[in-house]
Design a protein around this motif. Structure first.
Motif, PDB file in Angstrom:
ATOM      1  N   VAL A 245     -22.316  13.796  -1.121  1.00 18.95           N
ATOM      2  CA  VAL A 245     -22.767  12.536  -1.724  1.00 18.95           C
ATOM      3  C   VAL A 245     -23.436  12.800  -3.073  1.00 18.95           C
ATOM      4  O   VAL A 245     -23.200  12.075  -4.046  1.00 18.95           O
ATOM      5  CB  VAL A 245     -23.734  11.817  -0.763  1.00 18.95           C
ATOM      6  CG1 VAL A 245     -24.412  10.638  -1.446  1.00 18.95           C
ATOM      7  CG2 VAL A 245     -22.987  11.353   0.478  1.00 18.95           C
ATOM      8  N   GLY A 246     -24.244  13.847  -3.143  1.00 15.83           N
ATOM      9  CA  GLY A 246     -24.968  14.150  -4.385  1.00 15.83           C
ATOM     10  C   GLY A 246     -24.020  14.343  -5.554  1.00 15.83           C
ATOM     11  O   GLY A 246     -24.246  13.817  -6.653  1.00 15.83           O
ATOM     12  N   GLN A 247     -22.943  15.076  -5.352  1.00 16.87           N
ATOM     13  CA  GLN A 247     -22.003  15.330  -6.454  1.00 16.87           C
ATOM     14  C   GLN A 247     -21.373  14.026  -6.957  1.00 16.87           C
ATOM     15  O   GLN A 247     -21.210  13.820  -8.155  1.00 16.87           O
ATOM     16  CB  GLN A 247     -20.903  16.282  -6.003  1.00 16.87           C
ATOM     17  CG  GLN A 247     -21.383  17.711  -5.817  1.00 16.87           C
ATOM     18  CD  GLN A 247     -20.255  18.640  -5.396  1.00 16.87           C
ATOM     19  OE1 GLN A 247     -19.105  18.466  -5.762  1.00 16.87           O
ATOM     20  NE2 GLN A 247     -20.603  19.658  -4.605  1.00 16.87           N
ATOM     21  N   VAL A 248     -21.023  13.154  -6.016  1.00 17.57           N
ATOM     22  CA  VAL A 248     -20.337  11.922  -6.413  1.00 17.57           C
ATOM     23  C   VAL A 248     -21.303  10.983  -7.150  1.00 17.57           C
ATOM     24  O   VAL A 248     -20.983  10.442  -8.213  1.00 17.57           O
ATOM     25  CB  VAL A 248     -19.731  11.214  -5.174  1.00 17.57           C
ATOM     26  CG1 VAL A 248     -19.102   9.885  -5.564  1.00 17.57           C
ATOM     27  CG2 VAL A 248     -18.698  12.120  -4.515  1.00 17.57           C
ATOM     28  N   PHE A 249     -22.495  10.815  -6.587  1.00 14.36           N
ATOM     29  CA  PHE A 249     -23.473   9.961  -7.272  1.00 14.36           C
ATOM     30  C   PHE A 249     -23.762  10.520  -8.669  1.00 14.36           C
ATOM     31  O   PHE A 249     -23.779   9.799  -9.652  1.00 14.36           O
ATOM     32  CB  PHE A 249     -24.770   9.855  -6.440  1.00 14.36           C
ATOM     33  CG  PHE A 249     -24.774   8.663  -5.527  1.00 14.36           C
ATOM     34  CD1 PHE A 249     -23.938   8.618  -4.425  1.00 14.36           C
ATOM     35  CD2 PHE A 249     -25.593   7.578  -5.769  1.00 14.36           C
ATOM     36  CE1 PHE A 249     -23.913   7.510  -3.585  1.00 14.36           C
ATOM     37  CE2 PHE A 249     -25.594   6.465  -4.945  1.00 14.36           C
ATOM     38  CZ  PHE A 249     -24.758   6.432  -3.845  1.00 14.36           C
ATOM     39  N   ALA A 250     -24.006  11.828  -8.740  1.00 21.16           N
ATOM     40  CA  ALA A 250     -24.368  12.435 -10.025  1.00 21.16           C
ATOM     41  C   ALA A 250     -23.238  12.252 -11.043  1.00 21.16           C
ATOM     42  O   ALA A 250     -23.479  11.913 -12.207  1.00 21.16           O
ATOM     43  CB  ALA A 250     -24.672  13.914  -9.816  1.00 21.16           C
ATOM     44  N   HIS A 251     -22.010  12.469 -10.609  1.00 22.58           N
ATOM     45  CA  HIS A 251     -20.862  12.332 -11.515  1.00 22.58           C
ATOM     46  C   HIS A 251     -20.792  10.919 -12.087  1.00 22.58           C
ATOM     47  O   HIS A 251     -20.576  10.724 -13.289  1.00 22.58           O
ATOM     48  CB  HIS A 251     -19.584  12.679 -10.738  1.00 22.58           C
ATOM     49  CG  HIS A 251     -18.323  12.459 -11.500  1.00 22.58           C
ATOM     50  ND1 HIS A 251     -18.064  13.074 -12.713  1.00 22.58           N
ATOM     51  CD2 HIS A 251     -17.237  11.684 -11.233  1.00 22.58           C
ATOM     52  CE1 HIS A 251     -16.870  12.695 -13.149  1.00 22.58           C
ATOM     53  NE2 HIS A 251     -16.358  11.850 -12.283  1.00 22.58           N
ATOM     54  N   HIS A 252     -20.974   9.934 -11.229  1.00 21.05           N
ATOM     55  CA  HIS A 252     -20.851   8.563 -11.711  1.00 21.05           C
ATOM     56  C   HIS A 252     -22.059   8.139 -12.536  1.00 21.05           C
ATOM     57  O   HIS A 252     -21.920   7.368 -13.493  1.00 21.05           O
ATOM     58  CB  HIS A 252     -20.549   7.622 -10.546  1.00 21.05           C
ATOM     59  CG  HIS A 252     -19.120   7.764 -10.100  1.00 21.05           C
ATOM     60  ND1 HIS A 252     -18.085   7.108 -10.724  1.00 21.05           N
ATOM     61  CD2 HIS A 252     -18.556   8.568  -9.168  1.00 21.05           C
ATOM     62  CE1 HIS A 252     -16.930   7.471 -10.161  1.00 21.05           C
ATOM     63  NE2 HIS A 252     -17.195   8.359  -9.210  1.00 21.05           N
ATOM     64  N   TYR A 253     -23.226   8.648 -12.194  1.00 22.96           N
ATOM     65  CA  TYR A 253     -24.380   8.410 -13.090  1.00 22.96           C
ATOM     66  C   TYR A 253     -24.054   8.952 -14.480  1.00 22.96           C
ATOM     67  O   TYR A 253     -24.261   8.291 -15.490  1.00 22.96           O
ATOM     68  CB  TYR A 253     -25.621   9.132 -12.559  1.00 22.96           C
ATOM     69  CG  TYR A 253     -26.540   8.300 -11.689  1.00 22.96           C
ATOM     70  CD1 TYR A 253     -27.222   7.190 -12.202  1.00 22.96           C
ATOM     71  CD2 TYR A 253     -26.776   8.644 -10.361  1.00 22.96           C
ATOM     72  CE1 TYR A 253     -28.091   6.447 -11.418  1.00 22.96           C
ATOM     73  CE2 TYR A 253     -27.647   7.908  -9.567  1.00 22.96           C
ATOM     74  CZ  TYR A 253     -28.300   6.804 -10.108  1.00 22.96           C
ATOM     75  OH  TYR A 253     -29.163   6.070  -9.329  1.00 22.96           O
ATOM     76  N   GLN A 254     -23.540  10.176 -14.516  1.00 24.60           N
ATOM     77  CA  GLN A 254     -23.242  10.799 -15.821  1.00 24.60           C
ATOM     78  C   GLN A 254     -22.181  10.003 -16.579  1.00 24.60           C
ATOM     79  O   GLN A 254     -22.298   9.781 -17.780  1.00 24.60           O
ATOM     80  CB  GLN A 254     -22.790  12.253 -15.610  1.00 24.60           C
ATOM     81  CG  GLN A 254     -22.705  13.039 -16.903  1.00 24.60           C
ATOM     82  CD  GLN A 254     -22.015  14.384 -16.702  1.00 24.60           C
ATOM     83  OE1 GLN A 254     -20.824  14.441 -16.362  1.00 24.60           O
ATOM     84  NE2 GLN A 254     -22.753  15.454 -16.896  1.00 24.60           N
ATOM     85  N   ARG A 255     -21.151   9.576 -15.870  1.00 24.89           N
ATOM     86  CA  ARG A 255     -20.095   8.795 -16.533  1.00 24.89           C
ATOM     87  C   ARG A 255     -20.638   7.515 -17.136  1.00 24.89           C
ATOM     88  O   ARG A 255     -20.104   6.987 -18.106  1.00 24.89           O
ATOM     89  CB  ARG A 255     -18.997   8.431 -15.529  1.00 24.89           C
ATOM     90  CG  ARG A 255     -18.034   9.572 -15.271  1.00 24.89           C
ATOM     91  CD  ARG A 255     -16.876   9.114 -14.415  1.00 24.89           C
ATOM     92  NE  ARG A 255     -16.205   7.960 -14.998  1.00 24.89           N
ATOM     93  CZ  ARG A 255     -15.279   7.250 -14.392  1.00 24.89           C
ATOM     94  NH1 ARG A 255     -14.898   7.564 -13.170  1.00 24.89           N
ATOM     95  NH2 ARG A 255     -14.719   6.217 -14.971  1.00 24.89           N
ATOM     96  N   GLY A 256     -21.707   6.990 -16.517  1.00 22.62           N
ATOM     97  CA  GLY A 256     -22.319   5.760 -17.032  1.00 22.62           C
ATOM     98  C   GLY A 256     -23.300   6.019 -18.157  1.00 22.62           C
ATOM     99  O   GLY A 256     -23.949   5.088 -18.624  1.00 22.62           O
ATOM    100  N   GLY A 257     -23.454   7.276 -18.546  1.00 22.78           N
ATOM    101  CA  GLY A 257     -24.335   7.582 -19.682  1.00 22.78           C
ATOM    102  C   GLY A 257     -25.670   8.185 -19.295  1.00 22.78           C
ATOM    103  O   GLY A 257     -26.505   8.456 -20.158  1.00 22.78           O
ATOM    104  N   ALA A 258     -25.899   8.394 -17.981  1.00 25.25           N
ATOM    105  CA  ALA A 258     -27.190   8.960 -17.560  1.00 25.25           C
ATOM    106  C   ALA A 258     -27.238  10.455 -17.871  1.00 25.25           C
ATOM    107  O   ALA A 258     -26.207  11.124 -17.933  1.00 25.25           O
ATOM    108  CB  ALA A 258     -27.395   8.743 -16.063  1.00 25.25           C
ATOM    109  N   GLU A 259     -28.460  10.916 -18.057  1.00 22.55           N
ATOM    110  CA  GLU A 259     -28.714  12.356 -18.229  1.00 22.55           C
ATOM    111  C   GLU A 259     -29.022  12.889 -16.831  1.00 22.55           C
ATOM    112  O   GLU A 259     -30.046  12.509 -16.245  1.00 22.55           O
ATOM    113  CB  GLU A 259     -29.982  12.478 -19.058  1.00 22.55           C
ATOM    114  CG  GLU A 259     -29.959  13.438 -20.202  1.00 22.55           C
ATOM    115  CD  GLU A 259     -31.293  13.333 -20.914  1.00 22.55           C
ATOM    116  OE1 GLU A 259     -32.254  13.963 -20.449  1.00 22.55           O
ATOM    117  OE2 GLU A 259     -31.354  12.583 -21.908  1.00 22.55           O
ATOM    118  N   VAL A 260     -28.147  13.725 -16.296  1.00 24.67           N
ATOM    119  CA  VAL A 260     -28.270  14.109 -14.885  1.00 24.67           C
ATOM    120  C   VAL A 260     -28.866  15.505 -14.720  1.00 24.67           C
ATOM    121  O   VAL A 260     -28.492  16.442 -15.434  1.00 24.67           O
ATOM    122  CB  VAL A 260     -26.881  14.057 -14.195  1.00 24.67           C
ATOM    123  CG1 VAL A 260     -26.912  14.709 -12.821  1.00 24.67           C
ATOM    124  CG2 VAL A 260     -26.398  12.613 -14.078  1.00 24.67           C
TER     125      VAL A 260
END
Ligand SMILES: NC(=O)c1ccc[n+]([C@@H]2O[C@H](COP(=O)([O-])OP(=O)(O)OC[C@H]3O[C@@H](n4cnc5c(N)ncnc54)[C@H](OP(=O)(O)O)[C@@H]3O)[C@@H](O)[C@H]2O)c1
Length: 343
Positions: A14-29
């Motif tokens: 779950v962590g990898q998927v959430f992090a990936h999509h946060y990053q795609r949305g412009g978040a600094e992960v």
């Protein structure tokens, strides 16, 4: 906030998927991981988003996910600033001194808790997260270490995941913070929505699902095996008992939920939806719920303890729990013999 700074705790399925999509949305992960995983995580990940048809064809190439930071100690968290801290670990991992330390180091970041247990909210609050900073979410994606046994379609190992249609992950909590979490995830393509009361929303389906999962484990991880062994029927009864327990704590269940505790209806539903699910469901369930087996056992024990305290019937749940103890004791006893056989 278009570029939130997000700390993702746990770099598993779950962590990898959430992090990936946060990053795609412009978040600094940034990932917060156990020290032993740090070097591996820093190398980045290969992901297979199964909602994209080309990622599920034979020879599918993964999407590369890197460009994030990795930390593994509360002091490193304190040295940075975060807007959101997302807890993607399983329920049993919430215990222990690390969580209060992390929370203290995270300043006034929003803490997003995704765990399914009835007591998990209290655990997170007890770790020092004030109510007005706590957002709760329910995970409605499926994510697994690919390939599953028997899967040959992927070019190399990676994390495969699927967002079931029309099932955005719901989040509830203080309005502005919840809106910021949902916006950041949606910006990156992870289906998410605001909801009034996620603990209540999540409590009932979890109560139906957990007894069935134990029934499945006792039936050798196939629906047919569980039906033959009779455990599926006990799972349905256990689901009704667990729903009554949750009802005594959280109020009325959603309309139509009771139907899911009828094994024949569950089987019909699975049969009808199977062609739409782009992964081998029973194998995924076996692998995932073996991985988080401790969480399932704790959830089951929790329904039993709460049911007993409220004077509610829990005989089917007790039958499942006893079966689980026997099965796991048997598996543990077999394990050294297997290892000896292999060497
Ligand atoms: N995967 C799915 O499809 C799915 C779907 C719905 C809900 N969920 C729920 O999501 C939760 C996580 O599942 P998952 O599949 O992502 O499990 P996972 O792949 O095991 O990932 C959890 C990760 O968190 C790590 N972790 C545990 N304690 C930690 C700590 N103190 N600090 C940093 N990292 C820590 C674990 O490390 P260790 O392995 O070393 O403990 C593991 O790498 C579970 O509650 C699960 O039921 C998962």
């Amino acid at each position: 906030m278009s570029h939130p700074r997000v700390l993702v705790v746990g770099a598993g399925a779950v962590g990898q998927v959430f992090a990936h999509h946060y990053q795609r949305g412009g978040a600094e992960v940034t990932f917060f991981v156990r020290d032993k995983y740090r070097a591996d995580v820093a190398r980045g990940f290969d992901l297979y988003p199964l909602n994209q048809r080309r990622r599920r064809r034979p020879g599918a190439e993964p999407v590369r996910f890197d460009g994030f930071a990795v930390v593994s100690a509360a002091a490193e968290v304190a040295a940075r600033a975060f807007d959101q801290v997302v807890l993607t670990v399983a329920s049993p991992a919430l215990r222990g001194p690390w969580l209060p330390e992390l929370v203290a180091a995270a300043g006034d970041a929003t803490v997003v808790a995704l765990q399914p247990g009835l007591d998990d909210r209290a655990l997170v609050l007890a770790a020092g997260v004030p109510e007005d900073r706590l957002v709760q979410g329910m995970i409605s994606l499926v994510s697994y270490h690919a390939p599953l046994p028997g899967e040959t379609r992927f070019a190399r190992p990676g994390m495969a995941y699927w967002f079931p249609p029309l099932s955005p992950s719901p989040f509830s909590g203080p309005a502005a913070r919840t809106a910021a979490v949902v916006a950041a995830l949606r910006a990156g393509g992870l289906p998410a929505k605001r909801h009034r009361d996620v603990p209540r929303l999540a409590g009932f389906p979890t109560a139906v699902m957990m007894p069935y999962l134990v029934a499945l484990e006792l039936g050798g991880w196939t629906v047919r095996g569980a039906a033959r062994a009779g455990t599926l029927t006990v799972g349905g009864r256990g689901g009704r008992e667990a729903v009554a327990v949750v009802r005594s704590l959280l109020g009325k269940p959603p309309l139509g939920l009771g139907a899911l505790t009828r094994p024949w209806l569950l089987r019909a539903g699975l049969w009808a939806t199977r062609p739409l699910i782009p992964l081998p469901l029973e194998i995924y369930l076996r692998e995932h719920f073996t991985k988080v087996g401790e969480q399932t056992r704790e959830l089951l024990d929790g329904y039993i303890a709460k049911g007993q305290a409220a004077g509610l019937p829990v005989t089917a749940l007790e039958e499942l729990a006893a079966g689980l103890r026997r099965a796991r004791a048997g598996a543990a006893a077999d394990a050294p013999a297997t290892a000896r056989g292999a060497s």
